[in-house]
Design an enzyme around this catalytic site. Structure first.
Site, PDB file in Angstrom:
ATOM      1  CD  GLU A   1       7.892  -7.866 -17.684  1.00 35.95           C
ATOM      2  OE1 GLU A   1       8.388  -6.851 -18.227  1.00 35.95           O
ATOM      3  OE2 GLU A   1       7.130  -7.802 -16.716  1.00 35.95           O
TER       4      GLU A   1
ATOM      5  CG  HIS B   1       5.834  -4.245 -17.946  1.00 39.64           C
ATOM      6  ND1 HIS B   1       6.984  -4.700 -17.362  1.00 39.64           N
ATOM      7  CD2 HIS B   1       5.447  -3.171 -17.195  1.00 39.64           C
ATOM      8  CE1 HIS B   1       7.291  -3.945 -16.312  1.00 39.64           C
ATOM      9  NE2 HIS B   1       6.363  -3.011 -16.194  1.00 39.64           N
TER      10      HIS B   1
ATOM     11  NE  ARG C   1       9.512  -2.940   3.640  1.00 43.51           N
ATOM     12  CZ  ARG C   1      10.545  -2.208   3.253  1.00 43.51           C
ATOM     13  NH1 ARG C   1      11.778  -2.667   3.430  1.00 43.51           N
ATOM     14  NH2 ARG C   1      10.371  -1.024   2.713  1.00 43.51           N
TER      15      ARG C   1
ATOM     16  CG  LEU D   1      -2.138   0.955   1.058  1.00 42.25           C
ATOM     17  CD1 LEU D   1      -3.161   0.361   0.094  1.00 42.25           C
ATOM     18  CD2 LEU D   1      -2.798   1.230   2.398  1.00 42.25           C
ATOM     19  N   GLY D   2       1.682   1.364  -1.076  1.00 44.69           N
ATOM     20  CA  GLY D   2       2.468   2.570  -1.296  1.00 44.69           C
ATOM     21  C   GLY D   2       1.670   3.571  -2.098  1.00 44.69           C
ATOM     22  NE  ARG D   3       5.788   8.338  -4.028  1.00 47.69           N
ATOM     23  CZ  ARG D   3       7.004   7.814  -3.781  1.00 47.69           C
ATOM     24  NH1 ARG D   3       7.280   6.574  -4.147  1.00 47.69           N
ATOM     25  NH2 ARG D   3       7.931   8.546  -3.187  1.00 47.69           N
ATOM     26  CB  ILE D   4       0.853   2.325  -7.333  1.00 45.70           C
ATOM     27  CG1 ILE D   4       1.831   3.173  -8.151  1.00 45.70           C
ATOM     28  CG2 ILE D   4      -0.119   1.604  -8.261  1.00 45.70           C
ATOM     29  CD1 ILE D   4       2.796   2.371  -9.013  1.00 45.70           C
TER      30      ILE D   4
ATOM     31  NE  ARG E   1      10.169  -3.876 -11.607  1.00 44.01           N
ATOM     32  CZ  ARG E   1       9.538  -2.804 -12.087  1.00 44.01           C
ATOM     33  NH1 ARG E   1       8.269  -2.890 -12.427  1.00 44.01           N
ATOM     34  NH2 ARG E   1      10.179  -1.665 -12.214  1.00 44.01           N
TER      35      ARG E   1
ATOM     36  CG  ASP F   1       1.052  -4.747 -17.106  1.00 42.27           C
ATOM     37  OD1 ASP F   1       0.872  -4.917 -18.333  1.00 42.27           O
ATOM     38  OD2 ASP F   1       1.645  -3.759 -16.636  1.00 42.27           O
TER      39      ASP F   1
END
Length: 326
Positions: A272, A290, A186, A163-166, A243, A267
């Site tokens: 990749e 991606h 974390r 639950l960071g920025r994105i 990722r 995605d």
């Protein structure tokens, strides 16, 4: 009358910048205007080129895909700044660079909306079978009967890994679908209103949809394990816009083959652009190349930030938006 300034002489007055991997054509043009730019991909033997010329470069332009490993950083003894096109830093040896006092600029925030939009697009697509039903219609199968029933999205439980920025933008998108949101990090974030789940397996067991938006790198490698997928269960869907390394891809394929989870929207992948052949066989999996941040608006904003970070550094000694100390 003074002699005209040659292109070579003009280049000598510009900071020498190495470009690792291709970037947006418009950004490459801008970089060439402001810097004495050299593309490493043009070299048949990059290692030999760096052995001869590595000490000439004071700046490095790269991307989240190509990064800058320890070998590349060590081959650039005069390097002072790295500017990366992307928010992920797992392909950059941040500790090695920062130990040498090299500043690292990157492009957070500007891609939050488009990545969150893509995550929610995958949630809707895999649950409602949009891509699968498109294939159904194009193959003429509607003439033989209706498409199977799918899964409702509104009102369901959304678990977010990272639950960071994105991740926080994804959570806000969920409110429009009346979804209950919980998350695993974390450590808990006291500034958000969502329930924190300290155990990822427990989050997966609770969730109808598990959306992965965590950072990559060694710390999160295969964090979504066979046990987490088993906890998600045969009615649960996995979405990954982070990722490929965060998910144990072999365990994911096995979970899909055995019906251990309901489906997946992906995605990103472990290797990749190579995708396991077995993933291509599932009709309950949506596969994207991606493209989460791949809109005209977002990529332009990212390119502008790459250039701004470099210009700011050579003007003031500080990048505009820098990677925090490791």
């Amino acid at each position: 009358m003074p002699a005209p300034v040659t292109a070579a002489a003009a280049a000598m007055n510009k900071p020498r910048l190495l470009q690792h991997g291709r970037l947006l054509p418009a950004l490459e043009v801008q970089l060439a205007e402001h810097f004495d730019l050299h593309g490493l991909w043009r070299e048949a033997d990059p290692k030999a080129f760096l052995a001869r010329h590595g000490a000439e470069f004071v700046g490095l332009a790269t991307s989240a895909r190509f990064g800058a490993d320890a070998a590349l950083i060590d081959a650039l003894p005069a390097l002072k700044v790295i500017s990366s096109f992307g928010v992920g830093t797992d392909a950059i040896d941040v500790a090695r660079a920062q130990a040498r006092g090299i500043q690292i600029g990157y492009t957070p925030e500007v891609l939050n909306d488009c990545v969150a939009d893509t995550a929610f697009g995958l949630v809707i697509d895999v649950a409602r079978g949009l891509s699968a039903s498109d294939r159904f219609v194009r193959a003429g199968q509607w003439l033989q009967g209706n498409f199977p029933l799918t899964t409702r999205v509104s009102g369901k439980r959304l678990g977010i890994l990272g639950l960071g920025r994105i991740g926080q933008v994804v959570a806000r998108r969920a409110s429009g679908f009346d979804m209950d949101v919980r998350y695993h990090n974390r450590k808990p974030n006291p500034a958000v209103p969502y329930v924190y789940e300290a155990d990822l397996q427990a989050l997966a067991a609770w969730a109808d949809f598990l959306v992965v938006v965590s950072a990559g790198g060694a710390e999160t490698r295969h964090l979504v394990s066979a046990d987490v997928l088993a906890a998600l269960g045969p009615a649960g869907f996995l979405i990954n816009v982070a990722r490929g390394s965060v998910i144990d891809e072999e365990a994911l394929v096995h979970a899909l083959e055995t019906g251990a989870i309901a489906g997946a929207g992906l995605d990103v992948y472990a290797d990749e652009p190579r995708i396991p052949q077995r993933l291509l066989t599932f009709d309950n999996v949506v596969l994207l190349p991606h493209l989460a941040s791949a809109t005209h608006e977002t990529r332009k904003a990212m390119g502008d930030m790459v250039l701004d970070n470099l210009l700011a550094f050579f003007r003031s000694g500080q990048v505009t938006v820098g990677v925090p100390a490791a």
